[in-house]
Design a protein around this motif. Structure first.
Motif, PDB file in Angstrom:
ATOM      1  N   ALA A 108     -32.557  -9.195 -19.770  1.00  0.00           N
ATOM      2  CA  ALA A 108     -31.782  -8.218 -20.538  1.00  0.00           C
ATOM      3  C   ALA A 108     -30.588  -8.869 -21.217  1.00  0.00           C
ATOM      4  O   ALA A 108     -30.254  -8.566 -22.367  1.00  0.00           O
ATOM      5  CB  ALA A 108     -31.320  -7.087 -19.616  1.00  0.00           C
ATOM      6  N   LYS A 109     -29.929  -9.768 -20.501  1.00  0.00           N
ATOM      7  CA  LYS A 109     -28.777 -10.478 -21.073  1.00  0.00           C
ATOM      8  C   LYS A 109     -29.204 -11.304 -22.286  1.00  0.00           C
ATOM      9  O   LYS A 109     -28.569 -11.253 -23.348  1.00  0.00           O
ATOM     10  CB  LYS A 109     -28.153 -11.373 -20.010  1.00  0.00           C
ATOM     11  CG  LYS A 109     -26.841 -12.023 -20.402  1.00  0.00           C
ATOM     12  CD  LYS A 109     -26.424 -13.069 -19.369  1.00  0.00           C
ATOM     13  CE  LYS A 109     -26.189 -12.481 -17.994  1.00  0.00           C
ATOM     14  NZ  LYS A 109     -25.791 -13.504 -16.997  1.00  0.00           N
ATOM     15  N   ARG A 110     -30.292 -12.061 -22.117  1.00  0.00           N
ATOM     16  CA  ARG A 110     -30.784 -12.879 -23.227  1.00  0.00           C
ATOM     17  C   ARG A 110     -31.210 -12.016 -24.406  1.00  0.00           C
ATOM     18  O   ARG A 110     -30.951 -12.359 -25.571  1.00  0.00           O
ATOM     19  CB  ARG A 110     -31.955 -13.744 -22.754  1.00  0.00           C
ATOM     20  CG  ARG A 110     -31.527 -14.968 -21.952  1.00  0.00           C
ATOM     21  CD  ARG A 110     -32.708 -15.894 -21.714  1.00  0.00           C
ATOM     22  NE  ARG A 110     -33.664 -15.298 -20.784  1.00  0.00           N
ATOM     23  CZ  ARG A 110     -33.587 -15.433 -19.467  1.00  0.00           C
ATOM     24  NH1 ARG A 110     -32.612 -16.138 -18.921  1.00  0.00           N
ATOM     25  NH2 ARG A 110     -34.487 -14.879 -18.689  1.00  0.00           N
ATOM     26  N   HIS A 111     -31.858 -10.903 -24.113  1.00  0.00           N
ATOM     27  CA  HIS A 111     -32.315 -10.022 -25.186  1.00  0.00           C
ATOM     28  C   HIS A 111     -31.151  -9.524 -26.027  1.00  0.00           C
ATOM     29  O   HIS A 111     -31.197  -9.540 -27.260  1.00  0.00           O
ATOM     30  CB  HIS A 111     -33.091  -8.833 -24.611  1.00  0.00           C
ATOM     31  CG  HIS A 111     -33.375  -7.757 -25.610  1.00  0.00           C
ATOM     32  ND1 HIS A 111     -32.610  -6.611 -25.688  1.00  0.00           N
ATOM     33  CD2 HIS A 111     -34.300  -7.669 -26.589  1.00  0.00           C
ATOM     34  CE1 HIS A 111     -33.070  -5.858 -26.672  1.00  0.00           C
ATOM     35  NE2 HIS A 111     -34.086  -6.462 -27.229  1.00  0.00           N
ATOM     36  N   LEU A 112     -30.086  -9.096 -25.371  1.00  0.00           N
ATOM     37  CA  LEU A 112     -28.935  -8.569 -26.101  1.00  0.00           C
ATOM     38  C   LEU A 112     -28.302  -9.645 -26.982  1.00  0.00           C
ATOM     39  O   LEU A 112     -28.056  -9.420 -28.188  1.00  0.00           O
ATOM     40  CB  LEU A 112     -27.913  -8.014 -25.113  1.00  0.00           C
ATOM     41  CG  LEU A 112     -26.693  -7.291 -25.684  1.00  0.00           C
ATOM     42  CD1 LEU A 112     -26.133  -6.312 -24.661  1.00  0.00           C
ATOM     43  CD2 LEU A 112     -25.585  -8.243 -26.103  1.00  0.00           C
ATOM     44  N   LEU A 113     -28.034 -10.799 -26.407  1.00  0.00           N
ATOM     45  CA  LEU A 113     -27.360 -11.848 -27.170  1.00  0.00           C
ATOM     46  C   LEU A 113     -28.259 -12.395 -28.270  1.00  0.00           C
ATOM     47  O   LEU A 113     -27.788 -12.676 -29.389  1.00  0.00           O
ATOM     48  CB  LEU A 113     -26.911 -12.963 -26.230  1.00  0.00           C
ATOM     49  CG  LEU A 113     -25.858 -12.553 -25.195  1.00  0.00           C
ATOM     50  CD1 LEU A 113     -25.551 -13.702 -24.240  1.00  0.00           C
ATOM     51  CD2 LEU A 113     -24.576 -12.066 -25.861  1.00  0.00           C
ATOM     52  N   ASP A 114     -29.560 -12.532 -27.994  1.00  0.00           N
ATOM     53  CA  ASP A 114     -30.484 -12.996 -29.026  1.00  0.00           C
ATOM     54  C   ASP A 114     -30.596 -11.975 -30.153  1.00  0.00           C
ATOM     55  O   ASP A 114     -30.666 -12.350 -31.336  1.00  0.00           O
ATOM     56  CB  ASP A 114     -31.871 -13.253 -28.429  1.00  0.00           C
ATOM     57  CG  ASP A 114     -31.924 -14.495 -27.561  1.00  0.00           C
ATOM     58  OD1 ASP A 114     -30.960 -15.293 -27.599  1.00  0.00           O
ATOM     59  OD2 ASP A 114     -32.924 -14.660 -26.827  1.00  0.00           O
ATOM     60  N   PHE A 115     -30.623 -10.698 -29.794  1.00  0.00           N
ATOM     61  CA  PHE A 115     -30.724  -9.654 -30.817  1.00  0.00           C
ATOM     62  C   PHE A 115     -29.539  -9.719 -31.775  1.00  0.00           C
ATOM     63  O   PHE A 115     -29.708  -9.687 -32.998  1.00  0.00           O
ATOM     64  CB  PHE A 115     -30.792  -8.270 -30.156  1.00  0.00           C
ATOM     65  CG  PHE A 115     -30.866  -7.139 -31.143  1.00  0.00           C
ATOM     66  CD1 PHE A 115     -32.083  -6.742 -31.658  1.00  0.00           C
ATOM     67  CD2 PHE A 115     -29.714  -6.488 -31.580  1.00  0.00           C
ATOM     68  CE1 PHE A 115     -32.161  -5.713 -32.590  1.00  0.00           C
ATOM     69  CE2 PHE A 115     -29.776  -5.470 -32.498  1.00  0.00           C
ATOM     70  CZ  PHE A 115     -31.010  -5.068 -33.013  1.00  0.00           C
ATOM     71  N   ALA A 116     -28.346  -9.800 -31.218  1.00  0.00           N
ATOM     72  CA  ALA A 116     -27.154  -9.859 -32.069  1.00  0.00           C
ATOM     73  C   ALA A 116     -27.174 -11.119 -32.936  1.00  0.00           C
ATOM     74  O   ALA A 116     -26.852 -11.068 -34.132  1.00  0.00           O
ATOM     75  CB  ALA A 116     -25.898  -9.825 -31.207  1.00  0.00           C
ATOM     76  N   ARG A 117     -27.558 -12.230 -32.349  1.00  0.00           N
ATOM     77  CA  ARG A 117     -27.581 -13.492 -33.097  1.00  0.00           C
ATOM     78  C   ARG A 117     -28.635 -13.439 -34.204  1.00  0.00           C
ATOM     79  O   ARG A 117     -28.373 -13.821 -35.350  1.00  0.00           O
ATOM     80  CB  ARG A 117     -27.874 -14.645 -32.134  1.00  0.00           C
ATOM     81  CG  ARG A 117     -27.806 -16.030 -32.770  1.00  0.00           C
ATOM     82  CD  ARG A 117     -28.163 -17.115 -31.760  1.00  0.00           C
ATOM     83  NE  ARG A 117     -27.369 -16.991 -30.539  1.00  0.00           N
ATOM     84  CZ  ARG A 117     -27.847 -16.630 -29.357  1.00  0.00           C
ATOM     85  NH1 ARG A 117     -29.138 -16.337 -29.235  1.00  0.00           N
ATOM     86  NH2 ARG A 117     -27.065 -16.553 -28.297  1.00  0.00           N
ATOM     87  N   ASN A 118     -29.825 -12.958 -33.897  1.00  0.00           N
ATOM     88  CA  ASN A 118     -30.917 -12.948 -34.868  1.00  0.00           C
ATOM     89  C   ASN A 118     -30.655 -12.011 -36.035  1.00  0.00           C
ATOM     90  O   ASN A 118     -31.197 -12.207 -37.134  1.00  0.00           O
ATOM     91  CB  ASN A 118     -32.233 -12.564 -34.180  1.00  0.00           C
ATOM     92  CG  ASN A 118     -32.704 -13.617 -33.196  1.00  0.00           C
ATOM     93  OD1 ASN A 118     -32.300 -14.775 -33.280  1.00  0.00           O
ATOM     94  ND2 ASN A 118     -33.542 -13.224 -32.250  1.00  0.00           N
ATOM     95  N   HIS A 119     -29.826 -10.987 -35.800  1.00  0.00           N
ATOM     96  CA  HIS A 119     -29.535 -10.022 -36.859  1.00  0.00           C
ATOM     97  C   HIS A 119     -28.124 -10.174 -37.420  1.00  0.00           C
ATOM     98  O   HIS A 119     -27.647  -9.299 -38.158  1.00  0.00           O
ATOM     99  CB  HIS A 119     -29.768  -8.598 -36.343  1.00  0.00           C
ATOM    100  CG  HIS A 119     -31.203  -8.318 -36.016  1.00  0.00           C
ATOM    101  ND1 HIS A 119     -32.139  -8.045 -36.975  1.00  0.00           N
ATOM    102  CD2 HIS A 119     -31.857  -8.316 -34.821  1.00  0.00           C
ATOM    103  CE1 HIS A 119     -33.318  -7.860 -36.406  1.00  0.00           C
ATOM    104  NE2 HIS A 119     -33.169  -8.021 -35.092  1.00  0.00           N
ATOM    105  N   ALA A 120     -27.479 -11.293 -37.074  1.00  0.00           N
ATOM    106  CA  ALA A 120     -26.147 -11.611 -37.602  1.00  0.00           C
ATOM    107  C   ALA A 120     -25.160 -10.469 -37.377  1.00  0.00           C
ATOM    108  O   ALA A 120     -24.373 -10.114 -38.251  1.00  0.00           O
ATOM    109  CB  ALA A 120     -26.227 -11.958 -39.083  1.00  0.00           C
TER     110      ALA A 120
END
Length: 428
Positions: A108-120
């Motif tokens: 869940a932690k990785r998903h949140l941070l990756d989501f924000a990063r991938n969508h700028a």
């Protein structure tokens, strides 16, 4: 001027620092859709977005505005693991299941941070978290927690802090010791919610604000949701209202109870560089937890006023300032520029409630103050489940979450008495 939520008191610093928060229309007329989502917070938005990405037609309705509930007003702390320490879960569920739940939270932690990063999406992420103890008697527990996470959960990022380091890192002599977690951090939740809604809308989700669900039922295999200006007929539905379920659906209401939490944002503390010099987030060992951190612009965001009703107090600043002064005496007269509150959805066991509450209707919520990561991830997992995938959501659905005893009128009184007892115990 910042938006004033009709369901939560005060204008938050988050709202004041997101001036370009878009508005979405109210639903006018009836609609048919494959999946209907009730609730415009992290769970509902992630579910809707990922359903759309699976090619599934989805309609999301929010009673007020996107992120007016806990998703846009919370403490912004990510934490690590589930709401309870892994060794607590291990004692009840066994090592294998406890490790799986811990791994889910890391996903869940990785998903949140990756989501924000991938969508700028700039979510003001700042690394580090301190879990600190207000009682010396908890030292063995804290030391064991750090050892167990490293040895049994393959998590080397958390370590025990002696008193001297705890004083230095918090900027306060109030706490005795603690654990420092370098594998997590804290965010600006409103920025995440606004960005998430934009991505969902761009992905084809039909988003409607100011559209409350007034009734939900299944009729001849279809889910029918009533709103003030029309009905939604769907194959499936997700209830993602968390602490704002009200009387919409009784099974959820018996298992998820709202409690009020309050946060104050001080003026910028440029003259107090000793307050949390490393900019970690902090939570303490109280049952009625206090949680605080520095914002990117140097304010102290301090939360945890003890209030267990849905009432909106006339004075939020005073109790928050008194709690700040207990930990930071030099800030006893600090100006509080923003003060706000919101409802946290809790369960009896402090574990998320994932239930099919009627045919083709799933309810997900009750994150119990640990929802920033889990709510986003559970929304995604719900969408994956609808798309036919086996997901980690099954682990939460299998848990036995006891209902709060009593009827709708008695449950808040019982909760008030129980949590008042815990608050009293915290003081001694």
């Amino acid at each position: 001027m910042a938006w004033q939520s009709p369901i939560s008191p005060g204008i938050s610093w988050y709202e004041a620092t997101v001036p370009d928060r878009p508005a979405y229309p109210a639903m006018d007329g009836s609609r048919q859709t494959s999946v209907a989502v009730i609730g415009g917070g992290f769970t509902g938005l992630q579910a809707a977005l990922n359903l759309a990405r699976h090619g599934i037609d989805v309609t999301l309705i929010e009673a007020h505005r996107i992120a007016d509930g806990a998703s846009g007003r919370n403490g912004g702390q990510l934490g690590t693991g589930q709401r309870w320490w892994p060794e607590e879960a291990e004692a009840e569920l066994g090592l294998e299941r406890s490790r799986a739940l811990f791994a889910m939270a890391e996903n869940a932690k990785r998903h949140l941070l990756d989501f924000a990063r991938n969508h700028a999406i700039d979510i003001d992420f700042m690394p580090g978290h301190l879990s600190v103890s207000h009682k010396p008697a908890y030292e063995k527990d804290y030391r064991e927690n750090a050892r167990i996470l490293a040895e049994r959960y393959d998590y080397p990022h958390l370590r025990f802090m002696e008193r001297a380091e705890t004083v230095e890192r918090t900027g306060s002599s109030f706490y005795h010791f603690g654990n420092r977690d370098a594998g997590t951090g804290h965010i600006h939740p409103m920025k995440l919610a606004v960005g998430l809604a934009r991505v969902a809308a761009a992905s084809g989700v039909a988003l409607f604000e100011q559209t409350p669900a007034t009734d939900i039922r299944t009729v001849e295999g279809k889910v029918v949701i009533t709103t003030p200006n029309g009905t939604i007929t769907a194959e499936k539905a997700l209830i993602a209202c968390n602490g704002h379920i009200g009387r919409l659906e009784p099974v959820t209401a018996r298992h998820v109870m709202p409690i009020r939490s309050f946060i104050g944002a001080t003026r910028v503390l440029g003259d107090h560089p000793d307050v949390i010099p490393g900019n970690e987030s902090i939570s303490d060992s109280r049952f009625v937890v206090r949680y605080f951190r520095k914002s990117r612009d140097g304010r102290l965001l301090f939360g945890g006023r003890e209030a267990y009703t849905a009432d909106n107090p006339a004075d939020m600043d005073g109790p928050i300032r008194r709690q700040i002064a207990e930990i930071y005496p030099a800030l006893k007269d600090v100006e509080i520029d923003y003060a706000w509150g919101g409802s946290v959805g809790i369960t009896m066991s402090r574990r998320p409630s994932v239930k099919e509450v009627m045919p083709n209707v799933m309810s997900v919520g009750g994150y119990s103050g640990h929802g920033v990561m889990l709510s986003n991830y559970c929304g995604k997992l719900y969408a994956d489940m609808v798309a036919g995938k086996t997901t980690e959501l099954d682990m939460l659905a299998e848990m036995k979450i006891p209902a709060f005893p009593g009827g709708p009128g008695f449950r808040p009184l019982l909760l008030f008495v129980a949590l008042s007892w815990y608050a009293l115990r915290d003081r001694f």
